[in-house]
Enzyme design. Structure first.
Site, PDB file in Angstrom:
ATOM      1  N   ILE A 238       0.821  -1.207   0.000  1.00 24.16           N
ATOM      2  CA  ILE A 238       0.000   0.000   0.000  1.00 24.16           C
ATOM      3  C   ILE A 238       0.864   1.271   0.000  1.00 24.16           C
ATOM      4  CG2 ILE A 238      -0.266   0.360   2.499  1.00 24.16           C
ATOM      5  CD1 ILE A 238      -3.313   0.576   1.972  1.00 24.16           C
TER       6      ILE A 238
ATOM      7  N   GLN B  52      10.249  -4.182  11.035  1.00 16.05           N
ATOM      8  CA  GLN B  52       9.052  -5.016  10.864  1.00 16.05           C
ATOM      9  C   GLN B  52       7.875  -4.378  11.602  1.00 16.05           C
ATOM     10  OE1 GLN B  52       9.316  -9.119  12.241  1.00 16.05           O
ATOM     11  NE2 GLN B  52       7.454  -9.695  11.108  1.00 16.05           N
TER      12      GLN B  52
ATOM     13  N   HIS C 299       6.403 -12.279   5.945  1.00 14.49           N
ATOM     14  CA  HIS C 299       6.183 -11.779   4.578  1.00 14.49           C
ATOM     15  C   HIS C 299       7.505 -11.368   3.957  1.00 14.49           C
ATOM     16  CE1 HIS C 299       5.952  -8.281   7.253  1.00 14.49           C
ATOM     17  NE2 HIS C 299       6.484  -7.579   6.261  1.00 14.49           N
TER      18      HIS C 299
ATOM     19  N   HIS D  25       9.186  -8.820   0.874  1.00 15.34           N
ATOM     20  CA  HIS D  25       9.020  -7.684  -0.035  1.00 15.34           C
ATOM     21  C   HIS D  25       9.777  -7.998  -1.324  1.00 15.34           C
ATOM     22  CE1 HIS D  25       7.874  -4.787   3.305  1.00 15.34           C
ATOM     23  NE2 HIS D  25       8.491  -5.715   4.001  1.00 15.34           N
TER      24      HIS D  25
END
Ligand code: 5GP
Ligand code: ZN
Length: 110
Positions: A31, A94, A100, A102
């Site tokens: 986002i 983090q 996750h 990137h």
């Protein structure tokens, strides 16, 4: 997991811009991108908070995630170069504690 933003994204409770998925992995656009192309790859299940907790049982989904990352990089036209980053802990930046990665690329030629 309750109150986990990535679990809510995987469940469709928070909208996201999907890039690709497999049975176990979901890839969507960050986002707040830090590169022209910035995609996040997450296991659909909240298996770990970060890679610090990785064990031998995680080999299968982790391999699936990396294979998907390479496919997304190709599909996004990042042949010139791309990077995978995973942050572990607040000191590393983090902010979401659902493991996750990137995937970043798309910079102009240097
Ligand atoms: P971290 O800082 O934990 O390594 O990465 C978390 C990433 O998740 C950040 O880059 C942040 O922009 C992204 N992010 C946080 N909330 C949302 C959201 O609701 N939707 C999307 N698409 N990305 C998010
Ligand atoms: Zn989660």
């Amino acid at each position: 997991m309750r109150d986990c933003v990535f679990c809510k994204i995987v469940a469709g409770e928070i909208p996201s811009s999907m890039v690709a998925e497999t049975d176990r992995i979901y890839a969507f656009r960050d986002i707040e991108p830090h590169a022209p192309t910035h995609v996040l790859l997450v296991p659909k299940e909240h298996v770990l908070d970060s890679v610090a907790e990785l064990g031998a049982d995680d080999a299968d989904w982790l391999a699936e995630l990396m294979v998907l990352a390479a496919r997304v990089a190709r599909d996004e036209g990042l042949e010139d170069g791309w990077r995978i980053v995973t942050n572990v802990g607040p000191a590393a930046g983090q902010t979401v504690f659902h493991v996750h990665f990137h995937l970043m690329g798309g910079w102009a030629d240097r």
